[in-house]
Scaffold this motif. Sequence first.
Motif, mmCIF file in Angstrom:
data_model
loop_
_atom_site.group_PDB
_atom_site.id
_atom_site.type_symbol
_atom_site.label_atom_id
_atom_site.label_comp_id
_atom_site.label_asym_id
_atom_site.label_seq_id
_atom_site.Cartn_x
_atom_site.Cartn_y
_atom_site.Cartn_z
ATOM 1 N N VAL A 54 -24.011 -31.834 4.499
ATOM 2 C CA VAL A 54 -24.092 -33.280 4.282
ATOM 3 C C VAL A 54 -24.539 -33.980 5.565
ATOM 4 C CG1 VAL A 54 -22.796 -35.357 3.633
ATOM 5 C CG2 VAL A 54 -22.278 -33.174 2.520
ATOM 6 N N TYR A 56 -24.269 -37.170 7.202
ATOM 7 C CA TYR A 56 -23.413 -38.353 7.025
ATOM 8 C C TYR A 56 -24.126 -39.647 7.384
ATOM 9 C CZ TYR A 56 -19.512 -35.249 6.084
ATOM 10 O OH TYR A 56 -18.692 -34.314 5.517
ATOM 11 N N ASP A 57 -25.039 -39.598 8.352
ATOM 12 C CA ASP A 57 -25.793 -40.802 8.706
ATOM 13 C C ASP A 57 -26.704 -41.213 7.555
ATOM 14 O OD1 ASP A 57 -24.615 -40.951 11.184
ATOM 15 O OD2 ASP A 57 -26.167 -39.756 12.175
ATOM 16 N N TYR A 94 -15.580 -42.896 9.585
ATOM 17 C CA TYR A 94 -16.752 -43.336 10.338
ATOM 18 C C TYR A 94 -17.513 -44.507 9.726
ATOM 19 C CZ TYR A 94 -20.313 -41.313 7.178
ATOM 20 O OH TYR A 94 -21.135 -41.058 6.103
ATOM 21 N N SER A 95 -17.145 -44.929 8.535
ATOM 22 C CA SER A 95 -17.927 -45.938 7.834
ATOM 23 C C SER A 95 -16.968 -46.883 7.101
ATOM 24 C CB SER A 95 -18.853 -45.209 6.850
ATOM 25 O OG SER A 95 -19.301 -46.059 5.812
ATOM 26 N N ILE A 264 -16.003 -40.379 1.751
ATOM 27 C CA ILE A 264 -17.262 -41.109 1.516
ATOM 28 C C ILE A 264 -17.792 -40.894 0.098
ATOM 29 C CG2 ILE A 264 -18.646 -39.237 2.540
ATOM 30 C CD1 ILE A 264 -19.517 -42.971 2.915
ATOM 31 N N HIS A 289 -14.246 -45.113 5.081
ATOM 32 C CA HIS A 289 -14.721 -43.818 4.574
ATOM 33 C C HIS A 289 -14.538 -42.698 5.590
ATOM 34 C CE1 HIS A 289 -17.709 -46.782 2.710
ATOM 35 N NE2 HIS A 289 -16.910 -46.417 1.733
ATOM 36 N N LYS A 291 -15.366 -38.446 6.515
ATOM 37 C CA LYS A 291 -16.148 -37.243 6.223
ATOM 38 C C LYS A 291 -15.239 -36.252 5.482
ATOM 39 C CE LYS A 291 -18.799 -38.077 10.430
ATOM 40 N NZ LYS A 291 -19.086 -37.676 11.811
#
Length: 415
Positions: A54, A56-57, A94-95, A264, A289, A291
């Motif tokens: 995955v 992630y960015d 991270y989000s 996520i 979110h 990972k």
Amino acid sequence: IHTHTHTHSHPSYYSITLTMADPSPPGETSETSDIAPEAASEFVVNPFTVSGKVDYDKLLEQFGSQPIDQALLDRMEKLTGKPVHRWLRRGYFYSHRDLNRILDAYEKGESFYLYTGRGPSSDALHFGHLIPFLFTKYLQDAFNVPLVIQMTGDEKFLWKDMKYEDAVKYTHENAKDIIALGFDPKKTFLFSNLDYMGQLYPTVLRIQKQVNANRVQKFFGFTMQHNIGQFAFPAIQAAPSFCSAFPHIFGNSKKVQCLIPCAIDQDPYFRLTRDIAPPLKFRKPALIHSKFFPSLLGIDSKMSASNDKSAIFLTDTPKQVRKKINCHAFSGGKETREEQEKYGADISVDISVMYLEFFLEDDAELADIKEKYAAGKMLTGQVKKRLGDIMAELVKEHQEARKKVTNAMVAEFMA
């Protein structure tokens, strides 16, 4: 609320993602919707599977969510007076969506509440199941806010070959594991859909009326072979996102906002929830979110309750924990001592290093291990031993805490 454990063949708390076939609800333009177009990619994240490596960015860009940056972390520390969790520091969570609005309100003295959940499909949890609860506990302690935890035994009964009586039993057993983590009973409401549906139902009904069957089909890939309970279930999982579902906590208010920590892959599901909030005059839930938590067997393999080698369970003995790590944790180290000392390890695929990133609190020690292991100055066995010591102690502590959880305590949390 929850980390991805790759164990389900249907939407659930820990593996619910959508391919966004239905971009926005009737009467709402793309500007007011959270939904971003999906791009073709070499990895798959959907309701039924997470596969490939995955990016992630790319996922963040695809979903149109915001990265959690240092300024946001600094603000959280300033507002709470506590250091941010290591999973925020290390970019595991991270989000976000609207986390800044939650912090704006909190700064003005307005509270919010947290929502997480568990789909009880067996009486043994593994560490993948534990992570969202550990992070949610940090948020509850740091911000001193209420928390609701939804137990979806109904979902498991509808999707799995499971007796109703087992859904009840697993709910009770899983509740003990959750309570053992040390949540504040005065600020935590743990409820089973099997018992609480009467109070939840007015909010569920409003959501159900807002979303037609065609939309549910497109979002979740349902066919005419799915039972009617499965078609109805998404509204039940969405309902705790709105404070009206808990009149005994929030009264008649529709104004208290919800913050949902989740993997996520769940984001598109809660985008649907956020999109139907304005017509219902509810506040949109905010999201943080994470990972995915990897299987012991490697980043591309599945953590599964049916494969004992793939995960560390909370019922494992310290000896079993160490043996699983030594025998099954995928290594980025070289085959022989000589090669390892010459070339070093590929720490980007090494599961022991990834697990240390989750469970080793000391940033300096973690950096030292990664540097030495990658340079060939540490061997795989040494890294696995350090991880084994940490994980064995965590399991032992959890088992001791769980033994102290009585049926009366479960009743108190669920009252």
